[in-house]
Design a protein around this motif. Structure first.
Motif, PDB file in Angstrom:
ATOM      1  N   ALA A 166       0.809  -1.151   0.108  1.00  0.00           N
ATOM      2  CA  ALA A 166       0.168   0.030   0.092  1.00  0.00           C
ATOM      3  C   ALA A 166       0.837   1.212   0.018  1.00  0.00           C
ATOM      4  CB  ALA A 166      -0.968   0.030   1.133  1.00  0.00           C
ATOM      5  N   SER A 167       2.250   1.227   0.962  1.00  0.00           N
ATOM      6  CA  SER A 167       2.881   2.494   0.739  1.00  0.00           C
ATOM      7  C   SER A 167       3.558   2.768  -0.354  1.00  0.00           C
ATOM      8  CB  SER A 167       3.948   2.276   2.026  1.00  0.00           C
ATOM      9  OG  SER A 167       3.392   2.140   3.160  1.00  0.00           O
ATOM     10  N   LEU A 168       4.061   1.440  -1.181  1.00  0.00           N
ATOM     11  CA  LEU A 168       4.800   1.860  -2.568  1.00  0.00           C
ATOM     12  C   LEU A 168       3.811   2.127  -3.655  1.00  0.00           C
ATOM     13  CD1 LEU A 168       7.286  -1.160  -1.975  1.00  0.00           C
ATOM     14  CD2 LEU A 168       7.707   1.600  -1.822  1.00  0.00           C
ATOM     15  N   THR A 169       2.567   1.647  -3.687  1.00  0.00           N
ATOM     16  CA  THR A 169       1.767   1.731  -4.861  1.00  0.00           C
ATOM     17  C   THR A 169       0.744   2.884  -4.632  1.00  0.00           C
ATOM     18  OG1 THR A 169       0.214   0.296  -3.950  1.00  0.00           O
ATOM     19  CG2 THR A 169       1.855  -0.539  -5.379  1.00  0.00           C
TER      20      THR A 169
ATOM     21  N   THR B  95       8.751  13.161   3.464  1.00  0.00           N
ATOM     22  CA  THR B  95       7.648  12.663   4.352  1.00  0.00           C
ATOM     23  C   THR B  95       6.634  11.468   4.012  1.00  0.00           C
ATOM     24  OG1 THR B  95       6.455  14.462   3.383  1.00  0.00           O
ATOM     25  CG2 THR B  95       7.880  14.920   5.405  1.00  0.00           C
ATOM     26  N   GLY B  96       6.971  11.292   2.708  1.00  0.00           N
ATOM     27  CA  GLY B  96       6.088  10.115   1.938  1.00  0.00           C
ATOM     28  C   GLY B  96       6.243   8.696   2.766  1.00  0.00           C
ATOM     29  N   PRO B  97       5.183   7.877   2.639  1.00  0.00           N
ATOM     30  CA  PRO B  97       5.129   6.407   3.236  1.00  0.00           C
ATOM     31  C   PRO B  97       6.311   5.325   2.514  1.00  0.00           C
ATOM     32  CG  PRO B  97       3.595   6.571   1.730  1.00  0.00           C
ATOM     33  CD  PRO B  97       4.296   7.926   1.735  1.00  0.00           C
ATOM     34  N   ASN B  98       6.985   5.779   1.764  1.00  0.00           N
ATOM     35  CA  ASN B  98       7.754   4.598   1.225  1.00  0.00           C
ATOM     36  C   ASN B  98       8.605   3.979   1.981  1.00  0.00           C
ATOM     37  OD1 ASN B  98       6.164   5.194  -1.285  1.00  0.00           O
ATOM     38  ND2 ASN B  98       8.164   5.716  -2.670  1.00  0.00           N
ATOM     39  N   GLY B  99       9.453   4.750   2.632  1.00  0.00           N
ATOM     40  CA  GLY B  99      10.629   4.493   3.658  1.00  0.00           C
ATOM     41  C   GLY B  99       9.928   3.538   4.730  1.00  0.00           C
TER      42      GLY B  99
ATOM     43  N   GLY C 239       7.805  -4.045   5.716  1.00  0.00           N
ATOM     44  CA  GLY C 239       7.855  -5.114   4.918  1.00  0.00           C
ATOM     45  C   GLY C 239       9.050  -6.261   5.235  1.00  0.00           C
ATOM     46  N   VAL C 240      10.198  -5.463   5.222  1.00  0.00           N
ATOM     47  CA  VAL C 240      11.630  -6.405   5.579  1.00  0.00           C
ATOM     48  C   VAL C 240      11.413  -7.159   6.924  1.00  0.00           C
ATOM     49  CG1 VAL C 240      13.824  -6.335   6.025  1.00  0.00           C
ATOM     50  CG2 VAL C 240      13.113  -5.004   3.983  1.00  0.00           C
ATOM     51  N   ALA C 241      10.607  -6.155   7.956  1.00  0.00           N
ATOM     52  CA  ALA C 241      10.694  -6.688   9.194  1.00  0.00           C
ATOM     53  C   ALA C 241       9.747  -7.908   9.233  1.00  0.00           C
ATOM     54  CB  ALA C 241      10.308  -5.589  10.052  1.00  0.00           C
ATOM     55  N   GLY C 242       8.594  -7.799   8.484  1.00  0.00           N
ATOM     56  CA  GLY C 242       7.673  -8.604   8.544  1.00  0.00           C
ATOM     57  C   GLY C 242       8.132  -9.999   7.991  1.00  0.00           C
ATOM     58  N   LEU C 243       9.247 -10.027   6.962  1.00  0.00           N
ATOM     59  CA  LEU C 243       9.773 -11.357   6.533  1.00  0.00           C
ATOM     60  C   LEU C 243      10.622 -11.834   7.414  1.00  0.00           C
ATOM     61  CD1 LEU C 243      10.503 -10.084   2.834  1.00  0.00           C
ATOM     62  CD2 LEU C 243       8.695 -11.788   3.699  1.00  0.00           C
TER      63      LEU C 243
END
Length: 407
Positions: free
Chosen positions: A301-304, A370-374, A380-384
């Motif tokens: 959702a953050s990236l798209t 200030t965007g959500p990408n970072g 996402g990495v932490a979830g994996l």
């Protein structure tokens, strides 16, 4: 007090320990709405303002590692009281800071003190209750602890209107003083002299080596630690993502933040009801699945940009909602695996959680903007990696602890 009778869950003790354990979360969450205003007050970038969060988490992590083995050797009560006094004094220094560099330093010292309250509140809860009640007690403790962070951003946003970010530290100072007085008069010593380490304190620190040689411990650390890393990526990023990117007014930021605290409380409530029936491993496994899946959803959702603000809010509700459940069960299992080094085990778990949280916070800050990408990529990495911890636990949970006699 050299002998403590273990008891059934004590509501008054849980309430007080929950308030003590909340020193760290409240010191982070009440301060969050102030981050954008700090950039203006000191004329610094958003990453410089976020460094005050990163330094707090690093200090918190180091403090936990320090206090656990010391409390195993000298007892819980004196270490707890010393840490809370340090917290109160450092909070006054934060309130009076004249530069962003000074604030970063004082936040580190403030966190050193808060680390004592965090690790020892949970260790005392474990000492004072029967092993079969410990996971339930820690979940109840987390519910109490969550009340402060639920209200803290709302209060912090309103304090900005009253007098700016320094007023936030004034209120935190008052909180620290009240906690110190309550602990002095109400918290007993729960680690009898006959159970304390007979060797020098440095040998108590050697327990960390035994813990880190155990692959099952790494399963707990990844499972619980990466869930917390996701939460701190969210904590660090959302003041800017919500307030500046999505234009949410600072005074209403606390409402969105509070939604996730409600999720944590709900997860802990579910844990108190089900842990006795299903067991901690089953709940850890299920919660890790939820955390990993929701983390990948937030990243997408953050990236798209799919779904905008509310898609991110919904995904974060699930990511953050299971953090308390994972922490309570992973901590309890780890302390029971190393019963004679329970303080060190709780300290290691808490310290790794905060260290991973600090790394996640740093990663978000280095992303820039200030965007959500970072935030999305970090979560996402932490979830994996959280799912990798689940894999280790499911496969190796029944393996005996190494050096069990020494531990």
């Amino acid at each position: 007090m050299s002998h403590v009778v273990r008891r059934r869950p004590d509501g008054r003790l849980i309430l007080l320990l929950g308030a003590l354990a909340a020193c760290g979360p409240i010191s982070i969450d009440m301060y969050l709405p102030s981050l954008p205003s700090l950039t203006l007050a000191f004329g610094v970038s958003s990453s410089a303002a976020q460094a005050t969060l990163t330094s707090f988490m690093l200090g918190f992590s180091f403090g936990m590692l320090l206090y656990g083995p010391i409390s195993d050797t000298y007892g819980r009560r004196p270490v707890l009281l010393g840490g809370i006094v340090l917290y109160a004094l450092a909070t006054i220094a934060c309130m009076l800071a004249l530069s962003i560099d000074a604030l970063v330093l004082f936040r580190f010292v403030q966190a050193l003190g808060a680390g004592a309250a965090a690790v020892l509140a949970r260790t005392i809860a474990r000492d004072a209750h029967e092993p079969t009640d410990a996971a339930r007690v820690l979940s109840m403790l987390s519910i109490v602890t969550s009340i402060g962070p639920l209200l803290a951003p709302l209060i912090g946003g309103q304090l900005l209107l009253l007098g700016g970010w320094r007023v936030v530290f004034g209120l935190l100072t008052l909180f620290g003083v009240v906690c110190a007085l309550a602990a002095f008069f109400r918290i007993p010593e729960t680690w009898p002299r006959e159970k304390r380490a007979n060797a020098a304190v440095l040998q108590s620190f050697a327990a960390y080596g035994r813990l880190l040689r155990d692959p099952v411990v790494w399963g707990y650390l990844l499972c619980g630690g990466m869930a917390v890393a996701s939460m701190f990526a969210y904590i660090t990023a959302t003041p800017f993502v919500y307030i500046e990117h999505f234009r949410v007014p600072a005074q209403y930021y606390g409402l969105l933040f509070g939604l996730n605290i409600v999720g944590i409380m709900l997860g802990n409530f579910i844990n108190t009801r089900l842990v006795g029936q299903l067991g901690s491993l089953t709940l850890i496994s299920s919660a890790a699945r939820v955390s990993s899946g929701a983390s990948l959803f937030v990243a997408l959702a953050s990236l798209t940009g799919w779904g905008g603000l509310w898609s991110i809010v919904a995904g974060l509700f699930l990511v953050v909602g299971v953090v308390g459940l994972l922490s309570a069960n992973c901590t309890t299992d780890l302390m029971h695996r190393y019963p004679h080094n329970a303080g060190a085990a709780a300290a290691l778990f808490g310290a790794v959680q905060l260290a991973l949280g600090a790394l996640a916070s740093l990663a978000v800050g280095q992303w820039g903007g200030t965007g959500p990408n970072g935030m999305g990529v970090t979560i996402g990495v932490a979830g994996l990696l959280c799912y990798a911890g689940r894999f280790l636990l499911v496969r190796l949970h029944n393996r005996p602890a190494p050096d069990a006699a020494a531990a």
